[in-house]
Design a protein around this motif. Structure first.
Motif, PDB file in Angstrom:
ATOM      1  N   ASP A 135       0.852  -1.188   0.000  1.00  0.00           N
ATOM      2  CA  ASP A 135       0.000   0.000   0.000  1.00  0.00           C
ATOM      3  C   ASP A 135       0.883   1.231   0.000  1.00  0.00           C
ATOM      4  O   ASP A 135       1.445   1.599   1.019  1.00  0.00           O
ATOM      5  N   CYS A 136       1.005   1.873  -1.145  1.00  0.00           N
ATOM      6  CA  CYS A 136       1.799   3.098  -1.192  1.00  0.00           C
ATOM      7  C   CYS A 136       0.866   4.266  -0.891  1.00  0.00           C
ATOM      8  O   CYS A 136      -0.180   4.387  -1.524  1.00  0.00           O
ATOM      9  N   PRO A 137       1.226   5.132   0.047  1.00  0.00           N
ATOM     10  CA  PRO A 137       0.337   6.241   0.390  1.00  0.00           C
ATOM     11  C   PRO A 137       0.108   7.183  -0.792  1.00  0.00           C
ATOM     12  O   PRO A 137      -0.895   7.884  -0.854  1.00  0.00           O
ATOM     13  N   ASN A 138       1.038   7.182  -1.750  1.00  0.00           N
ATOM     14  CA  ASN A 138       0.885   8.071  -2.904  1.00  0.00           C
ATOM     15  C   ASN A 138       0.227   7.398  -4.089  1.00  0.00           C
ATOM     16  O   ASN A 138      -0.461   8.042  -4.869  1.00  0.00           O
ATOM     17  N   CYS A 139       0.451   6.115  -4.245  1.00  0.00           N
ATOM     18  CA  CYS A 139       0.063   5.446  -5.493  1.00  0.00           C
ATOM     19  C   CYS A 139      -0.998   4.368  -5.325  1.00  0.00           C
ATOM     20  O   CYS A 139      -1.510   3.860  -6.310  1.00  0.00           O
ATOM     21  N   GLY A 140      -1.283   3.951  -4.105  1.00  0.00           N
ATOM     22  CA  GLY A 140      -2.266   2.896  -3.915  1.00  0.00           C
ATOM     23  C   GLY A 140      -1.614   1.535  -3.805  1.00  0.00           C
ATOM     24  O   GLY A 140      -0.402   1.413  -3.656  1.00  0.00           O
TER      25      GLY A 140
ATOM     26  N   TYR B  94      11.447   1.149  -1.670  1.00  0.00           N
ATOM     27  CA  TYR B  94      11.501   2.382  -2.470  1.00  0.00           C
ATOM     28  C   TYR B  94      10.631   2.208  -3.707  1.00  0.00           C
ATOM     29  O   TYR B  94      10.776   1.224  -4.437  1.00  0.00           O
ATOM     30  N   HIS B  95       9.732   3.135  -3.934  1.00  0.00           N
ATOM     31  CA  HIS B  95       8.791   2.974  -5.044  1.00  0.00           C
ATOM     32  C   HIS B  95       9.413   3.463  -6.359  1.00  0.00           C
ATOM     33  O   HIS B  95       9.059   4.513  -6.889  1.00  0.00           O
ATOM     34  N   THR B  96      10.310   2.629  -6.897  1.00  0.00           N
ATOM     35  CA  THR B  96      11.061   2.978  -8.112  1.00  0.00           C
ATOM     36  C   THR B  96      10.153   3.303  -9.287  1.00  0.00           C
ATOM     37  O   THR B  96      10.356   4.274  -9.996  1.00  0.00           O
ATOM     38  N   MET B  97       9.162   2.446  -9.529  1.00  0.00           N
ATOM     39  CA  MET B  97       8.309   2.642 -10.700  1.00  0.00           C
ATOM     40  C   MET B  97       7.037   3.376 -10.322  1.00  0.00           C
ATOM     41  O   MET B  97       5.986   3.151 -10.913  1.00  0.00           O
ATOM     42  N   GLY B  98       7.125   4.215  -9.319  1.00  0.00           N
ATOM     43  CA  GLY B  98       5.950   4.967  -8.915  1.00  0.00           C
ATOM     44  C   GLY B  98       6.357   6.346  -8.463  1.00  0.00           C
ATOM     45  O   GLY B  98       6.996   7.088  -9.219  1.00  0.00           O
ATOM     46  N   CYS B  99       6.045   6.681  -7.230  1.00  0.00           N
ATOM     47  CA  CYS B  99       6.230   8.047  -6.755  1.00  0.00           C
ATOM     48  C   CYS B  99       7.660   8.320  -6.316  1.00  0.00           C
ATOM     49  O   CYS B  99       7.987   9.434  -5.945  1.00  0.00           O
ATOM     50  N   ARG B 100       8.522   7.300  -6.337  1.00  0.00           N
ATOM     51  CA  ARG B 100       9.917   7.463  -5.937  1.00  0.00           C
ATOM     52  C   ARG B 100      10.055   7.993  -4.523  1.00  0.00           C
ATOM     53  O   ARG B 100      10.757   8.965  -4.277  1.00  0.00           O
TER      54      ARG B 100
HETATM   55 ZN   LIG Z   1       4.242   5.279  -4.700  1.00  0.00          ZN
END
Ligand SMILES: [Zn+2]
Ligand code: FES
Lengths: 960, 79
Positions: free
Chosen positions: B6-11, B56-62
């Motif tokens: 669960d990424c707080p920025n990306c879901g 680390y959300h490499t393919m998302g919000c970084r």
């Molecule tokens: Zn993210």
């Protein structure tokens, strides 16, 4: 066998639409709806392939994509399961190798020379021998094809789906599960391996066909079910990703061969069914020996006679029923051998006898005979000594039933053997998965449908979806008694000592004797035995052999008590490399100067994530121009960051090896960075743009990593610092050469003189009207200006600089020239001339470590290394003239390998080949020392150790 | 990988979009002795159970995310 039965409702053929395919160039007539295998079988072709080790004749035995014995090349694609491929007009079909006459079948006679695990036993000594004959051995296996690029246009698509429910298997249970979920209003994907729905019932004669059609009709009423036919679910991964590969046969103008559905469902119902286990007897692999399901498919789906005199064999009433269906179609039977003493069910026996079918109860088939195809079988009484020979052209045989459990296993379920049923039942099925149908040993269609509904209800409840009254109704329906079907296990007599082969694994030609031998040699655990014998590891992935393999193993080692199946791993069936690659789109980054460079003759190449210009026609001339006049090079791929905020300095001092605090005015700080182990990561420059406001560059292509690295070092701090990645918004170009000042001065009013704008300083200038940050740097060893400007204006500025420079000899240059020039200066590039083990001191960047600053990442470990001998070091060397040595060449000393060449180029200016090498420390790394480079096959060249720079050692030219 | 993050920025996203950043543990003081640094760098809890870890959300919000996960069951424990 040639010729077809009259048409009937159960058939999938459209007899009004003939299709012609070509087998080895010969025309074969088929109908729309035929598979390639059915068309070939109907035209009388017996041998489809030759076996892996012994080159024995093989032919389809399952006609449902499980046995892999029908594979051929279709339209240039190799290893295509012809039974799973629909015919298309003009299709060309070729077997792998010559199947009718195969001289390698001599291997069958010399099989004594190929004992179990022969490749472990033989293939290592004497070494000289195997070195010579390995190519011969590699060419030995049967059913192998040569990879050839496809002639026609074709593609493989990828599609992502995320339904609430995935149903695997379009039989009665699967359809019912899909309908139930559809009624609850969720989105469903239903995947079926065959080209039609109905599963087992699709080929159970009229009655089965009616049942299936009724289910299909009810399914079609729901718009929220996406039905994928001709689709194999080849893998289920534990995070819920199911890989479903649909074969599309080159549809549409783009010729789509396969479509890969990446399905992430909330819940999954697995209703993959069960299948008959092949029988064990001598020569049980002969063409003409098929499973009962295959016989039914041939008769009911394609109207093909499996044979004209068929012997049925097994220990299951199912075979008697199949026999009656065959009689019904007017196909002659040679009899039924049932290994149960009691024989088939009373009623079935009576009906068979009515038709004059001979029944041998308590008899087992012990062998088959024939040349190219079955011509007869030997039967033996289990209790006595009676042996009989029966003439027949086809043997329809089964030795039990086996669930198609692979996907359940991949999802995490365990299969437990039930000796009463002689069947494996799932245990510990993980939460989001539900099994249904014949996979669970069910037989009665009503029970199968009820079970499908219950599975769906449970699955929906697992998702927290309200199923209303459906749940109760489904459960009530299931409570009606419907026993699981018990199938007796085939009695195994020991075959040891016999000459003829009884195959357990058909894909790799593993016989019963091989398995027994492996057990005797100590490989009695199923996992080790499987690896040693290679049984269950072939193209069928155990689909045809696992049951018999465990059966034989259990007989040989009864003391183990239980039967476990080997671990199941993806894929369930062979999967094309194209299907694996589908959906991965390569998106290299293009510099804002990409197109303008192409206009000027740039030769693009892929370097990391970027496309850069390798050269503009002649890298040697470019390097001379840089030294004698001027050149311009695109460096837009440098990472560019703004780091600002009250704690910006803290962050930079942590990640940079040099002290940032002293940076003042328009000075440029050149620094490197390390990881916590002191390994060199990066180099770049820091400019101070204002109070607590810095501009940082990093190596070409490293921007994403730098961003992560900077964030990593603030993640546990409550610092106020912002890192903004400007890499794509700013273009960079390097204008270098003795004439560069003169050229750029034409485009700006700013004073570019050495006094006003000295080496290692920067300035904001307007160049041709464009706002530019100009930096005086020395990467190529000449006077040079690195210009950063907004990406949108880069093309304009580039053209203006070229215009202004042309009369003075300015040329564009690429990375080849950049490499030549930086090697002349002995500059190393982190990550290219160093690797993931090279620390700062070993990399020639050691001078950049600020010894007093304590917070630097990697400093504590570097302190530890600073008084220890280096483990490797970066050295430079040179050779006169041009040398054939390439990047990556080994550096050797006698038999020892000291390291490798990391970069090497010919410098036309020096007429020398110069390079860098990452090597172990050695006493030869001194003035006058020799560096030996290994060219392979015992050839070496010698280079002279050198201390860089090779060019302008005082640096006068770049500081001019 | 058998879980989603669960990424707080990306879901909710597949872990394949992320880079695993290891166990959450603070680096020793820069001035700490070599032993402390070596322990930090090379000794891991290698927890069989619940641990805090970085992704680390490499393919998302970084961005770097701290996640509490059961390494045996892959259950992500919300705080
Ligand atoms: Zn993210
Ligand atoms: S006949 Fe095609 S895979 Fe068995």
């Amino acid at each position: 066998m040639a010729g077809r039965l009259p048409g009937c409702a159960t058939q999938v053929l459209d007899r009004a639409r003939p299709v012609r395919i070509y087998f080895q160039g010969r025309q074969v007539d088929a109908f729309e709806g035929d598979s390639v295998a059915s068309a070939l079988l109907a035209s009388g072709i017996d041998t489809f392939s030759r076996s892996f080790k012994y080159h024995r004749r093989r032919a389809p035995s399952c006609l449902s994509g499980q046995c892999s014995r029908c594979t051929m090349s279709v339209d240039g694609r190799m290893h295509v399961k012809t039974c799973q491929t629909s015919v298309r007009e003009g299709m060309s079909v070729e077997p792998h190798g010559s199947v009718e006459f195969d001289p390698k079948s001599l291997a069958d006679t010399f099989s004594w020379a190929l004992p179990t695990g022969f490749y472990y036993k033989y293939f290592y000594k004497p070494q000289w021998f195997w070195k010579r004959v390995k190519e011969v051995f590699r060419a030995m296996p049967g059913n192998m094809a040569t990879v050839r690029p496809l002639a026609g246009k074709s593609r493989i698509d990828a599609v992502n789906l995320s339904p609430e429910m995935l149903v695997v298997g379009g039989g009665l249970a699967g359809i019912e599960a899909a309908i139930t979920a559809a009624q609850a209003g969720v989105r469903v994907v239903l995947a079926e391996a065959d080209g039609w729905l109905g599963g087992f019932d699709a080929f159970q004669g009229e009655a089965g066909h009616r049942r299936a059609q009724d289910s299909i009709r009810r399914l079609r009423e729901h718009g929220n079910v996406r039905v994928l036919t001709s689709t194999w679910v080849s893998a289920i991964y534990p995070d819920g990703l199911a890989i479903c590969v649909q074969s599309c046969g080159g549809e549409g103008p783009e010729g789509v061969l396969e479509r890969v559905f990446h399905v992430r469902a909330g819940t999954t119902v697995i209703a993959t069914g069960a299948t008959s286990v092949p029988p064990l007897f001598e020569n049980n692999d002969r063409p003409g020996i098929i499973l009962p399901e295959a016989a039914q498919r041939l008769v009911h789906l394609w109207g093909i006679r499996p044979g004209t005199r068929i012997l049925l064999a097994g220990g299951d009433d199912y075979l008697a029923r199949v026999g009656l269906e065959l009689i019904d179609k007017g196909i002659g039977l040679a009899g039924l051998a049932d290994y149960r003493e009691s024989g088939p069910d009373e009623a079935l026996r009576a009906r068979l006898s009515e038709h004059g079918v001979r029944i041998w109860s308590g008899y087992k088939v012990t062998g088959s005979h024939g040349r190219t195809r079955v011509e007869g079988a030997t039967l033996a009484a289990l209790g006595g000594s009676d042996v009989q020979t029966v003439a027949c052209d086809t043997i329809v045989a089964s030795s039990g039933r086996y669930p198609r459990h692979k996907l359940l296993g991949q999802a995490g379920a365990r299969m437990a053997y039930d000796s009463g049923l002689n069947f494996y039942l799932p245990e510990d099925v993980p939460r989001a998965y539900h099994a249904a149908g014949r996979l669970l040993g069910l037989e009665d269609p009503e029970a199968i449908m009820a079970q499908g509904r219950v599975a769906a209800v449970r699955a929906l409840e697992g998702l927290g979806i309200d199923v209303g009254t459906m749940g109760q109704e489904a459960r009530q329906a299931l409570e009606r008694p419907s026993p699981l079907r018990a199938v007796s296990a085939q009695p195994l007599s020991t075959e040891a000592g016999k000459k003829a082969k009884t195959f357990v694994c058909y894909c790799h030609d593993v016989t019963e004797k091989n398995v027994e031998q492996a057990v005797e040699e100590g490989f009695s655990d199923i996992e080790t035995c499987k690896r040693y014998t290679t049984a269950t590891q072939g193209a069928c992935q155990g689909g045809m052999c696992e049951a018999n393999f465990t059966h034989v193993l259990a007989r040989k080692r009864p003391e183990l008590g239980s039967r476990t199946l080997p671990t199941t791993r993806p894929p369930v069936a062979s999967i094309s490399l194209g299907a694996m690659a589908a959906g991965h789109h390569d998106n290299p980054q293009l510099s804002p100067l990409h197109h303008v460079q192409l206009e000027h003759g740039g030769r693009p190449m892929r370097l990391g994530s970027w496309i850069r210009m390798n050269h503009f026609g002649d890298e040697l001339a470019e390097s001379l121009a840089v030294h004698q006049a001027a050149g311009i090079c695109d460096v837009s791929m440098l990472g560019k960051f703004r780091v600002f905020g009250p704690d910006a300095k803290k962050l930079l001092n942590r990640v940079m090896t040099r002290e940032v605090g002293n940076l003042a005015g328009n000075k440029i700080l050149y620094s490197s960075s390390c990881n916590e182990e002191g390994i060199l990561l990066d180099d770049g420059v820091v400019l101070k743009m204002g109070e607590d406001d810095y501009f940082v560059t990093t190596l070409a292509g490293r921007a994403p990593v730098t961003e992560e690295w900077f964030a990593r070092w603030c993640r546990e701090e409550d610092w106020q610092v912002h890192v903004v990645n400007l890499t794509e918004t700013r273009a960079g170009m390097n204008v270098a050469g003795p004439k560069s000042r003169e050229i750029l001065s034409k485009l700006t009013d700013a004073d570019l003189s050495n006094e006003a704008f000295p080496f290692l300083t920067w300035a904001r200038v307007k160049m041709a009207g464009v706002d530019v940050i100009a930096m005086r740097m020395g990467f190529v060893g000449e006077l040079s200006y690195e210009l950063l400007c907004p990406s949108s204006q880069a093309g304009f500025l580039w053209k203006r600089i070229l215009e202004a420079g042309k009369p003075l000899g300015l040329v564009p240059f690429g990375i080849e020239c950049l490499n030549i020039c930086r090697l002349e200066k002995g500059h190393a590039i982190p990550g290219l001339d160093t690797d993931g083990f090279t620390n700062l001191f070993e990399s020639s960047f050691g001078w950049m470590l600020n010894r007093t600053k304590t917070e630097t990442v990697g400093k504590p470990m570097l302190e530890l290394f600073s008084d220890r001998p280096l483990k490797e070091q970066l050295i430079a060397f040179s050779m006169d003239g041009k040398s054939p040595v390439l990047d990556g060449c080994l550096v050797v000393k006698g038999p020892r390998q000291l390291g490798r060449v990391t970069s090497i180029r010919y410098s036309p200016l020096l007429d020398k080949t110069i390079g860098l090498a990452l090597v172990e420390p050695d006493e030869d790394w001194r003035e006058g020392g020799k560096v030996r480079l290994w060219l392979g096959e015992g050839r070496e060249v010698e280079a002279a150790f050198a201390k860089p720079p090779f060019y302008d050692p005082s640096g006068g030219r770049m500081k001019a | 990988m058998p879980f989603l993050i669960d990424c707080p920025n990306c879901g909710r996203r597949s872990p394949y979009e992320f880079k695993f950043g290891g166990e959450c543990k603070r680096a020793p003081d820069p001035g700490a002795d070599v032993k402390a640094w070596c322990d930090y760098l090379y000794l891991y809890e290698n927890m069989s159970g619940v641990q805090d870890e970085w992704w680390y959300h490499t393919m998302g919000c970084r961005s770097w995310l701290k996640i509490r996960r059961n390494t045996v069951t892959h259950e992500i424990i919300e705080e």
